[in-house]
Scaffold this active site. Structure first.
Site, short mmCIF file in Angstrom:
data_model
loop_
_atom_site.label_atom_id
_atom_site.label_comp_id
_atom_site.label_asym_id
_atom_site.label_seq_id
_atom_site.Cartn_x
_atom_site.Cartn_y
_atom_site.Cartn_z
N GLY A 31 -19.55 -22.92 1.47
CA GLY A 31 -20.41 -24.23 1.87
C GLY A 31 -21.27 -23.84 3.11
O GLY A 31 -21.82 -22.77 3.30
N HIS A 37 -28.10 -19.38 -0.91
CA HIS A 37 -27.32 -20.09 -1.98
C HIS A 37 -27.97 -20.54 -3.13
O HIS A 37 -27.42 -20.26 -4.31
CB HIS A 37 -25.99 -20.93 -1.45
CG HIS A 37 -25.39 -20.47 -0.25
ND1 HIS A 37 -25.47 -20.86 0.90
CD2 HIS A 37 -24.33 -19.69 -0.49
CE1 HIS A 37 -24.44 -20.33 1.56
NE2 HIS A 37 -23.80 -19.66 1.10
N GLN A 61 -9.73 -14.73 4.87
CA GLN A 61 -10.53 -13.66 4.88
C GLN A 61 -10.99 -13.71 6.53
O GLN A 61 -12.06 -12.88 6.72
CB GLN A 61 -11.84 -13.87 4.22
CG GLN A 61 -12.52 -14.90 4.23
CD GLN A 61 -13.72 -15.16 3.15
OE1 GLN A 61 -13.15 -15.45 1.88
NE2 GLN A 61 -14.94 -14.73 3.27
O1 PAF Z 1 -19.35 -14.94 0.22
C1 PAF Z 1 -18.77 -15.72 0.47
O2 PAF Z 1 -19.24 -16.87 0.77
C2 PAF Z 1 -17.21 -15.55 0.45
O3 PAF Z 1 -16.83 -14.27 1.07
C3 PAF Z 1 -16.70 -15.88 -0.97
C4 PAF Z 1 -17.20 -14.85 -1.79
C5 PAF Z 1 -16.98 -17.30 -1.28
C6 PAF Z 1 -15.16 -15.71 -0.82
O4 PAF Z 1 -14.74 -16.65 0.17
#
Ligand code: PAF
Length: 281
Positions: A31, A37, A61
């Protein structure tokens, strides 16, 4: 544009599309969408019949002292950007959908996470591998797009897709930069005005390295020394790593006699920024 908040709704949606012989392209995100993006969505749009975006700030993560709690978010704006980009469904799960109580499984790769960011973020790529595996199983895409700015992540996803037999084509999206060269990132929102100026040390380093290597410098150590000197001239910078490495294995390269990946991580104030470039001698 459909908005799906549960795992079963998302799976149902994808199964329906598949029954109608529609192909699905998938852009996973956390987001706070920006032009980077949007370029991934634009790249994906013509590749398949359907375009799915996921928005999920994945807790597994983030390390303990990282920015999980302060990670920027603006769902309303994200949904409007997604709609404009031609997204046909947004998967917007909450934490419990992805990691229900008593969730136990981990995913780890043997070699790729040992390099670059993995040295400083020991649990990061395990968390990425886990959530991406789950998202692949839930969304069931034919194509998935990941930005090259997170080069190590992209390599890890490629390997994971191969190793776990996902029938998904992984497509890389270009690094999108601000006019002055700063690579776009949701984390740029953390930078103060003066830090924003220091953040240019990363893209300027990539340019300097390209220049030195094109002029014939072959020793990565020599280029690295010059980049360190350059970055140190910018206030509030702290170099985490500057690495010349093999673009496939991510192992260190001492002599630049073929294409190398130059990857950087620099903290500007408290904000950790990364950038990279593939450089041909
Ligand atoms: O690159 C990201 O935004 C994140 O690491 C992902 C691939 C959506 C995984 O949470």
């Amino acid at each position: 544009m459909d908005i799906l908040k549960t795992k079963s709704d998302m799976q149902e949606w994808s199964k329906n599309k598949k029954n109608q012989k529609k192909t699905i392209c998938f852009v996973p995100t956390m987001g706070y969408l920006h032009q980077g993006h949007i370029s991934l969505m634009e790249k994906g749009k013509p590749l398949c019949d359907e375009l799915v975006l996921s928005i999920f700030v994945n807790p597994t993560q983030f390390g303990e002292n990282e920015d999980l709690d302060s990670y920027p978010s603006n769902i309303k704006n994200d949904l409007s950007l997604a709609k404009n980009a031609g997204v046909t469904a947004v998967f917007l799960p909450n934490k419990n959908q992805i990691y229900p109580e008593n969730f136990q499984t981990e995913i780890s790769l043997q070699s790729l996470p040992k390099f670059l960011c993995g040295k400083f973020r020991p649990i990061h790529f395990g968390g990425v591998a886990l959530v991406v595996t789950k998202l692949f199983n839930i969304v069931m895409p034919d194509v998935a797009i990941f930005g090259q700015k997170d080069y190590q992540q992209l390599q890890i996803i490629r390997q994971l897709t191969l190793d776990l037999d996902f029938d998904i084509q992984i497509v890389a999206g270009d690094i999108i930069r601000e006019k002055d060269g700063l690579a776009m990132s949701s984390r740029n929102a953390y930078l103060s005005k003066s830090q924003r100026a220091s953040a240019l040390s990363l893209s300027k380093s990539l340019n300097l390295a390209k220049e030195l290597i094109t002029k014939g410098e072959k020793k990565s150590k020599a280029v690295k020394n010059q980049l360190e000197s350059l970055i140190c001239t910018f206030p509030e910078t702290h170099i985490e790593y500057i690495c010349f490495c093999n673009p496939k294995t991510l192992e260190d390269v001492d002599i630049i006699d073929r294409q190398v990946l130059l990857a950087l991580a620099v903290k500007v104030g408290k904000t950790r920024l990364i950038d990279n470039a593939l450089i041909d001698p």
